[in-house]
Write an enzyme that holds these catalytic residues in place. Structure first.
Site, short mmCIF file in Angstrom:
data_model
loop_
_atom_site.label_atom_id
_atom_site.label_comp_id
_atom_site.label_asym_id
_atom_site.label_seq_id
_atom_site.Cartn_x
_atom_site.Cartn_y
_atom_site.Cartn_z
N ASN A 114 0.73 -1.08 -0.07
CA ASN A 114 0.04 0.00 0.11
C ASN A 114 0.76 1.24 0.04
O ASN A 114 0.60 2.34 -0.50
CB ASN A 114 -0.94 0.00 1.11
CG ASN A 114 -1.36 1.39 1.60
OD1 ASN A 114 -2.43 1.68 1.03
ND2 ASN A 114 -0.86 1.95 2.63
N TYR A 182 4.06 10.04 -10.92
CA TYR A 182 2.80 9.32 -10.03
C TYR A 182 1.90 8.48 -10.95
O TYR A 182 1.77 7.28 -10.78
CB TYR A 182 2.16 10.37 -9.16
CG TYR A 182 1.05 9.63 -8.25
CD1 TYR A 182 1.48 9.18 -7.13
CD2 TYR A 182 -0.18 9.55 -8.46
CE1 TYR A 182 0.69 8.79 -6.07
CE2 TYR A 182 -0.98 8.98 -7.69
CZ TYR A 182 -0.81 8.43 -6.63
OH TYR A 182 -1.50 8.00 -5.82
P1 NAD Z 1 -0.40 8.51 3.32
O1 NAD Z 1 0.70 9.74 2.77
O2 NAD Z 1 -1.55 9.22 4.09
O3 NAD Z 1 0.54 7.18 4.03
C1 NAD Z 1 1.53 6.60 3.33
C2 NAD Z 1 2.36 5.79 4.14
O4 NAD Z 1 3.44 5.33 3.57
C3 NAD Z 1 3.15 6.83 5.20
O5 NAD Z 1 2.78 6.42 6.70
C4 NAD Z 1 4.25 6.99 4.72
O6 NAD Z 1 5.35 6.93 5.72
C5 NAD Z 1 4.68 5.38 4.03
N1 NAD Z 1 5.62 5.78 3.37
C6 NAD Z 1 6.03 6.37 2.33
N2 NAD Z 1 6.83 6.11 1.45
C7 NAD Z 1 7.51 4.87 2.06
C8 NAD Z 1 8.47 3.90 1.91
N3 NAD Z 1 9.29 4.31 0.89
N4 NAD Z 1 8.79 2.94 2.63
C9 NAD Z 1 7.57 2.55 3.63
N5 NAD Z 1 6.62 3.36 4.04
C10 NAD Z 1 6.73 4.45 3.12
O7 NAD Z 1 -0.84 7.93 1.95
P2 NAD Z 1 -2.25 7.50 1.74
O8 NAD Z 1 -3.33 8.65 1.13
O9 NAD Z 1 -2.92 6.75 2.70
O10 NAD Z 1 -1.97 6.53 0.35
C11 NAD Z 1 -1.80 4.89 0.53
C12 NAD Z 1 -1.67 4.46 -0.82
O11 NAD Z 1 -2.83 5.10 -1.55
C13 NAD Z 1 -0.51 5.08 -1.84
O12 NAD Z 1 -0.11 4.04 -2.60
C14 NAD Z 1 -1.18 6.17 -2.66
O13 NAD Z 1 -0.79 6.23 -3.97
C15 NAD Z 1 -2.78 5.38 -3.04
N6 NAD Z 1 -3.58 6.58 -3.20
C16 NAD Z 1 -3.88 7.59 -2.52
C17 NAD Z 1 -4.77 8.56 -2.90
C18 NAD Z 1 -5.41 9.71 -2.03
O14 NAD Z 1 -5.84 10.47 -2.44
N7 NAD Z 1 -4.69 10.00 -0.88
C19 NAD Z 1 -5.74 8.28 -4.06
C20 NAD Z 1 -5.11 7.13 -4.80
C21 NAD Z 1 -4.23 6.27 -4.44
#
Ligand code: NAD
Length: 282
Positions: A114, A182
């Site tokens: 994730n 991205y």
């Molecule tokens: P977030 O930023 O709230 O949480 C992401 C977590 O990943 C953080 O705790 C961060 O420390 C951790 N992280 C980042 N890089 C890392 C690494 N190299 N190794 C280990 N941990 C790492 O993000 P979110 O919004 O919960 O997103 C989760 C997933 O959903 C991501 O893959 C994101 O691309 C995807 N996503 C998010 C959205 C959105 O609108 N937020 C939309 C579509 C997809």
């Protein structure tokens, strides 16, 4: 005449969480799960929910403070979890992550790849630097590849398993506010997921891509940093609101559990209808 108005009341900034729900066992009883990016956003909510549903959860993140606090929350609710600090773009750390899960819990059933990043300097192809491209690819695409590379042998040892790879709605449609690295990384996650699903289908391993729409998490809040930017995005959302991390966690729970036993290679949307919409009714 067709006019567009934004109801500000729907721009809810609240954060809904599973954090107060007591652990009672359930849909993931007896299963062992790894959740990367488990310290925040979707990963945090999924860690809390999976544990509440009976899974033993290895919460993996770069951020040890937040990750340990998620584990404490799970334990205080009567769940079972362990934190492991790792950067998912580093092969040795991902390999160790899988070893820790198997050593601590004896097996691996669920791998939720994730963790992801969105860098604010990510732009169109002319303006995005190679550095931004490489960093985004290393975490978002290579990180998922490494998770599968080291995780699939563990799932094979277990005889079955479910992999959930987080892609995004941007893998399915072009954004007029460019974020080329991205978008490309998430398209890669989707393509890789399908191929892995087909390759491993007969071995009892299901692989699905989870595609969230725009969510109120730190990741998007940093990108859409002003009300004006957020409001411009809201116009395109059929439900008139962003999603919440726990709504995506519910989708992940379904894909992780045996309830989705005939679901593999799917592009599982939790996007409030965004990708189906052309002109949004106000
Ligand atoms: P977030 O930023 O709230 O949480 C992401 C977590 O990943 C953080 O705790 C961060 O420390 C951790 N992280 C980042 N890089 C890392 C690494 N190299 N190794 C280990 N941990 C790492 O993000 P979110 O919004 O919960 O997103 C989760 C997933 O959903 C991501 O893959 C994101 O691309 C995807 N996503 C998010 C959205 C959105 O609108 N937020 C939309 C579509 C997809």
């Amino acid at each position: 005449m067709f006019t567009r108005t934004l109801k500000t009341s729907v721009i809810s900034l609240g954060y809904r969480s599973f954090s107060n729900i007591k652990s009672s066992g359930g849909r993931l009883d007896g299963k062992v799960a790894i959740i990367t990016g488990g310290a925040d956003g979707v990963g945090k909510e999924s860690s809390l929910l999976f544990a509440k549903e009976g899974a033993k959860v290895l919460v993996v993140d770069l951020d040890a403070n937040k990750g340990n606090s998620v584990v404490s929350q799970i334990k205080s609710n009567g769940g079972n979890a362990y934190f492991f600090q790792a950067d998912i773009s580093q092969a040795a750390q991902v390999k160790e992550m899988i070893e820790v899960a198997e050593k601590n819990y004896g097996k691996l059933d669920i791998l939720f790849n994730n963790a992801g990043i969105m860098i604010s300097e990510d732009d169109d192809s002319i303006n995005t630097t190679e550095e931004v491209w490489d960093k985004t690819m290393n975490v978002n695409l290579k990180g998922v590849f490494l998770g599968c590379k080291y995780g699939i042998p563990a799932l094979l040892r277990n005889g079955k398993g479910s992999i959930i790879n987080t892609a995004s709605f941007v893998a399915l449609m072009g954004a007029a506010t460019p974020q080329i690295a991205y978008t490309a990384s998430k398209g890669g996650v989707l393509a890789m997921t399908r191929e892995l699903a087909v390759i491993h289908a007969k071995q009892g391993i299901r692989v699905n891509a989870l595609c969230p729409g725009p969510l109120r998490t730190e990741l998007l809040d940093k990108f859409l940093s002003t009300d004006e930017k957020r409001n411009r995005r809201l116009v395109h959302l059929p439900m008139g609101r962003f999603g919440y991390a726990n709504e995506v966690a519910n989708g992940a729970l379904f894909l992780a559990s045996d309830e989705s036993s005939y679901v593999t290679a799917s592009t599982f949307l939790v996007d409030g209808g965004l990708t189906a919409s052309y002109v949004t009714a106000i």
